[in-house]
Design a protein around this motif. Structure first.
Motif, PDB file in Angstrom:
ATOM      1  N   ASN A  25    -120.223 -59.788  41.680  1.00 61.02           N
ATOM      2  CA  ASN A  25    -120.198 -59.680  40.218  1.00 61.02           C
ATOM      3  C   ASN A  25    -119.302 -58.531  39.755  1.00 61.02           C
ATOM      4  OD1 ASN A  25    -121.976 -61.838  40.064  1.00 61.02           O
ATOM      5  ND2 ASN A  25    -123.777 -60.546  39.896  1.00 61.02           N
ATOM      6  N   PHE A  26    -119.417 -57.368  40.411  1.00 59.74           N
ATOM      7  CA  PHE A  26    -118.565 -56.222  40.065  1.00 59.74           C
ATOM      8  C   PHE A  26    -117.094 -56.564  40.282  1.00 59.74           C
ATOM      9  CE2 PHE A  26    -122.199 -53.614  39.577  1.00 59.74           C
ATOM     10  CZ  PHE A  26    -121.812 -52.356  39.139  1.00 59.74           C
ATOM     11  N   ALA A  27    -116.800 -57.182  41.424  1.00 60.03           N
ATOM     12  CA  ALA A  27    -115.412 -57.509  41.752  1.00 60.03           C
ATOM     13  C   ALA A  27    -114.813 -58.476  40.733  1.00 60.03           C
ATOM     14  CB  ALA A  27    -115.331 -58.093  43.158  1.00 60.03           C
ATOM     15  N   LYS A  28    -115.606 -59.424  40.251  1.00 62.29           N
ATOM     16  CA  LYS A  28    -115.123 -60.352  39.219  1.00 62.29           C
ATOM     17  C   LYS A  28    -114.796 -59.603  37.928  1.00 62.29           C
ATOM     18  CE  LYS A  28    -117.598 -64.552  40.582  1.00 62.29           C
ATOM     19  NZ  LYS A  28    -118.680 -65.470  40.175  1.00 62.29           N
ATOM     20  N   VAL A  29    -115.674 -58.720  37.526  1.00 61.56           N
ATOM     21  CA  VAL A  29    -115.498 -57.985  36.272  1.00 61.56           C
ATOM     22  C   VAL A  29    -114.289 -57.052  36.340  1.00 61.56           C
ATOM     23  CG1 VAL A  29    -116.516 -56.216  34.772  1.00 61.56           C
ATOM     24  CG2 VAL A  29    -117.919 -58.128  35.560  1.00 61.56           C
ATOM     25  N   PHE A  30    -114.153 -56.323  37.460  1.00 65.20           N
ATOM     26  CA  PHE A  30    -113.112 -55.307  37.560  1.00 65.20           C
ATOM     27  C   PHE A  30    -111.843 -55.781  38.268  1.00 65.20           C
ATOM     28  CE2 PHE A  30    -117.000 -52.729  37.103  1.00 65.20           C
ATOM     29  CZ  PHE A  30    -116.634 -51.984  35.990  1.00 65.20           C
ATOM     30  N   GLY A  31    -111.853 -57.005  38.787  1.00 63.84           N
ATOM     31  CA  GLY A  31    -110.695 -57.484  39.529  1.00 63.84           C
ATOM     32  C   GLY A  31    -110.484 -56.698  40.816  1.00 63.84           C
ATOM     33  N   SER A  32    -111.579 -56.313  41.440  1.00 65.83           N
ATOM     34  CA  SER A  32    -111.542 -55.433  42.614  1.00 65.83           C
ATOM     35  C   SER A  32    -111.248 -56.193  43.896  1.00 65.83           C
ATOM     36  CB  SER A  32    -112.895 -54.742  42.801  1.00 65.83           C
ATOM     37  OG  SER A  32    -113.337 -54.138  41.618  1.00 65.83           O
ATOM     38  N   ARG A  33    -110.660 -55.498  44.811  1.00 68.51           N
ATOM     39  CA  ARG A  33    -110.556 -55.930  46.200  1.00 68.51           C
ATOM     40  C   ARG A  33    -111.884 -55.539  46.853  1.00 68.51           C
ATOM     41  NH1 ARG A  33    -106.488 -56.877  49.593  1.00 68.51           N
ATOM     42  NH2 ARG A  33    -106.834 -56.441  51.795  1.00 68.51           N
ATOM     43  N   VAL A  34    -112.319 -56.265  47.880  1.00 64.96           N
ATOM     44  CA  VAL A  34    -113.599 -55.986  48.539  1.00 64.96           C
ATOM     45  C   VAL A  34    -113.393 -55.926  50.050  1.00 64.96           C
ATOM     46  CG1 VAL A  34    -115.917 -56.882  49.001  1.00 64.96           C
ATOM     47  CG2 VAL A  34    -114.948 -57.069  46.706  1.00 64.96           C
ATOM     48  N   THR A  35    -114.043 -54.958  50.671  1.00 70.59           N
ATOM     49  CA  THR A  35    -114.148 -54.932  52.126  1.00 70.59           C
ATOM     50  C   THR A  35    -115.630 -55.016  52.464  1.00 70.59           C
ATOM     51  OG1 THR A  35    -112.148 -53.606  52.431  1.00 70.59           O
ATOM     52  CG2 THR A  35    -113.728 -53.625  54.253  1.00 70.59           C
ATOM     53  N   VAL A  36    -115.979 -56.027  53.243  1.00 73.76           N
ATOM     54  CA  VAL A  36    -117.353 -56.207  53.704  1.00 73.76           C
ATOM     55  C   VAL A  36    -117.382 -55.722  55.149  1.00 73.76           C
ATOM     56  CG1 VAL A  36    -119.254 -57.825  53.992  1.00 73.76           C
ATOM     57  CG2 VAL A  36    -117.529 -58.251  52.242  1.00 73.76           C
ATOM     58  N   MET A  37    -118.373 -54.895  55.475  1.00 71.05           N
ATOM     59  CA  MET A  37    -118.409 -54.302  56.805  1.00 71.05           C
ATOM     60  C   MET A  37    -119.804 -54.296  57.403  1.00 71.05           C
ATOM     61  SD  MET A  37    -118.556 -50.189  56.334  1.00 71.05           S
ATOM     62  CE  MET A  37    -119.098 -50.082  58.015  1.00 71.05           C
ATOM     63  N   SER A  38    -119.836 -54.199  58.726  1.00 73.39           N
ATOM     64  CA  SER A  38    -121.090 -54.021  59.460  1.00 73.39           C
ATOM     65  C   SER A  38    -120.872 -52.986  60.541  1.00 73.39           C
ATOM     66  CB  SER A  38    -121.536 -55.326  60.123  1.00 73.39           C
ATOM     67  OG  SER A  38    -122.086 -56.208  59.191  1.00 73.39           O
ATOM     68  N   VAL A  39    -121.958 -52.346  60.912  1.00 73.29           N
ATOM     69  CA  VAL A  39    -121.934 -51.413  62.031  1.00 73.29           C
ATOM     70  C   VAL A  39    -122.760 -52.034  63.147  1.00 73.29           C
ATOM     71  CG1 VAL A  39    -122.563 -49.118  62.842  1.00 73.29           C
ATOM     72  CG2 VAL A  39    -121.696 -49.418  60.517  1.00 73.29           C
ATOM     73  N   VAL A  40    -122.147 -52.181  64.321  1.00 67.42           N
ATOM     74  CA  VAL A  40    -122.864 -52.674  65.489  1.00 67.42           C
ATOM     75  C   VAL A  40    -123.200 -51.451  66.328  1.00 67.42           C
ATOM     76  CG1 VAL A  40    -122.776 -54.124  67.547  1.00 67.42           C
ATOM     77  CG2 VAL A  40    -121.676 -54.892  65.436  1.00 67.42           C
ATOM     78  N   ALA A  41    -124.469 -51.053  66.265  1.00 66.49           N
ATOM     79  CA  ALA A  41    -124.918 -49.868  66.992  1.00 66.49           C
ATOM     80  C   ALA A  41    -125.275 -50.254  68.413  1.00 66.49           C
ATOM     81  CB  ALA A  41    -126.124 -49.254  66.295  1.00 66.49           C
ATOM     82  N   ILE A  42    -124.775 -49.483  69.337  1.00 63.77           N
ATOM     83  CA  ILE A  42    -125.064 -49.746  70.743  1.00 63.77           C
ATOM     84  C   ILE A  42    -126.480 -49.327  71.084  1.00 63.77           C
ATOM     85  CG2 ILE A  42    -124.503 -49.022  73.091  1.00 63.77           C
ATOM     86  CD1 ILE A  42    -121.623 -49.126  72.322  1.00 63.77           C
ATOM     87  N   ASP A  43    -126.850 -48.158  70.632  1.00 64.38           N
ATOM     88  CA  ASP A  43    -128.129 -47.612  71.043  1.00 64.38           C
ATOM     89  C   ASP A  43    -128.468 -46.458  70.108  1.00 64.38           C
ATOM     90  OD1 ASP A  43    -129.645 -47.316  74.138  1.00 64.38           O
ATOM     91  OD2 ASP A  43    -130.048 -45.878  72.555  1.00 64.38           O
ATOM     92  N   PRO A  44    -129.713 -46.309  69.720  1.00 63.26           N
ATOM     93  CA  PRO A  44    -130.056 -45.166  68.880  1.00 63.26           C
ATOM     94  C   PRO A  44    -129.879 -43.832  69.607  1.00 63.26           C
ATOM     95  CG  PRO A  44    -132.027 -46.348  69.517  1.00 63.26           C
ATOM     96  CD  PRO A  44    -130.866 -47.163  69.976  1.00 63.26           C
ATOM     97  N   PHE A  45    -129.812 -43.863  70.914  1.00 60.58           N
ATOM     98  CA  PHE A  45    -129.622 -42.647  71.710  1.00 60.58           C
ATOM     99  C   PHE A  45    -128.185 -42.604  72.218  1.00 60.58           C
ATOM    100  CE2 PHE A  45    -133.989 -44.174  72.225  1.00 60.58           C
ATOM    101  CZ  PHE A  45    -134.650 -43.143  71.588  1.00 60.58           C
ATOM    102  N   VAL A  46    -127.223 -42.663  71.286  1.00 59.72           N
ATOM    103  CA  VAL A  46    -125.806 -42.808  71.615  1.00 59.72           C
ATOM    104  C   VAL A  46    -125.313 -41.707  72.549  1.00 59.72           C
ATOM    105  CG1 VAL A  46    -123.496 -42.800  70.610  1.00 59.72           C
ATOM    106  CG2 VAL A  46    -125.300 -44.096  69.531  1.00 59.72           C
ATOM    107  N   GLY A  47    -125.834 -40.519  72.412  1.00 58.99           N
ATOM    108  CA  GLY A  47    -125.349 -39.417  73.229  1.00 58.99           C
ATOM    109  C   GLY A  47    -125.766 -39.487  74.683  1.00 58.99           C
ATOM    110  N   VAL A  48    -126.636 -40.401  75.032  1.00 55.26           N
ATOM    111  CA  VAL A  48    -127.149 -40.482  76.390  1.00 55.26           C
ATOM    112  C   VAL A  48    -126.263 -41.431  77.185  1.00 55.26           C
ATOM    113  CG1 VAL A  48    -129.203 -40.890  77.798  1.00 55.26           C
ATOM    114  CG2 VAL A  48    -129.458 -40.134  75.444  1.00 55.26           C
ATOM    115  N   ASP A  49    -125.104 -40.930  77.620  1.00 53.85           N
ATOM    116  CA  ASP A  49    -124.166 -41.807  78.310  1.00 53.85           C
ATOM    117  C   ASP A  49    -124.177 -41.629  79.819  1.00 53.85           C
ATOM    118  OD1 ASP A  49    -122.985 -39.353  78.395  1.00 53.85           O
ATOM    119  OD2 ASP A  49    -121.151 -39.954  77.374  1.00 53.85           O
TER     120      ASP A  49
END
Length: 147
Positions: A25-49
Motif C-alpha cells: 500500500n505504501f509503495a503504491k501511494v509513494f511510487g516506491s521501489r521495494v526490497t523484500v528480504m529474509s535472514v536465514v540464521a544458521i544457529d542462535p549460537f553463531v559464535g560457537v564455530d
C-alpha cells in the motif's frame, strides 16, 4: 515526505504477511521501489564455530534457504504484479537485526516496514525483539506492524 525505497524484512509468519500488505500500500501511494528480504540464521549460537556442523544441520540450513528464496520470489512477484519495482535479498550468518540494518544501508532504503511477533515475558528475554532492536538502531523510519 516521500519514500523512494522501502525495505520489508519477512519470515513465514502471519504478521509478516500483514507487513507486506502495508508495504504494498505504501509503495503504491509513494511510487516506491521495494526490497523484500529474509535472514536465514544458521544457529542462535553463531559464535560457537569449534563444533563440526552435522550433515543434518547443513541439510536443514539448505532447505531453509531454498524455502526462503521461493517465498521471497513469490512476494517479489506480488509487488511486480501491482506495478511496483521489487528486489529480494537473503542474508546468511548474521544476527537478524544486523542483517536488516545492513541491507537497509546497502539498498539505500528510506523506510523499513516489518512485523513484530509481540513476544513478551520469558520469550522476549530469551529470543529478544528483532523489531525493537531494528527500530532503536535504525537511522531511518521503521514502521512496526503489530498483531
Amino acid at each position: 515526505m516521500t519514500y523512494n525505497h522501502i525495505l520489508v524484512p519477512v519470515d513465514d509468519s502471519d504478521i509478516s504477511s500483514v507487513a507486506t500488505q502495508h508495504a504494498l500500500n505504501f509503495a503504491k501511494v509513494f511510487g516506491s521501489r521495494v526490497t523484500v528480504m529474509s535472514v536465514v540464521a544458521i544457529d542462535p549460537f553463531v559464535g560457537v564455530d569449534f563444533y563440526k556442523v552435522a550433515p543434518a544441520v547443513t541439510h536443514h540450513i539448505m532447505e531453509a534457504e531454498t524455502h526462503a528464496q521461493a517465498h521471497l520470489e513469490k512476494l517479489k512477484q506480488l509487488f511486480i504484479d501491482q506495478g511496483i519495482d521489487a528486489d529480494i535479498k537473503i542474508i546468511r550468518e548474521e544476527p537478524t537485526p544486523t542483517g536488516i540494518l545492513n541491507i537497509a544501508d546497502e539498498v539505500n532504503a528510506d523506510l523499513i516496514i516489518m512485523g513484530s511477533h509481540g513476544r513478551s515475558g520469558l520469550k522476549k528475554f530469551v529470543l529478544g525483539s528483532v523489531a525493537q532492536k531494528v527500530a532503536s538502531e535504525s537511522s531511518i523510519p521503521v514502521l512496526i506492524i503489530k498483531r
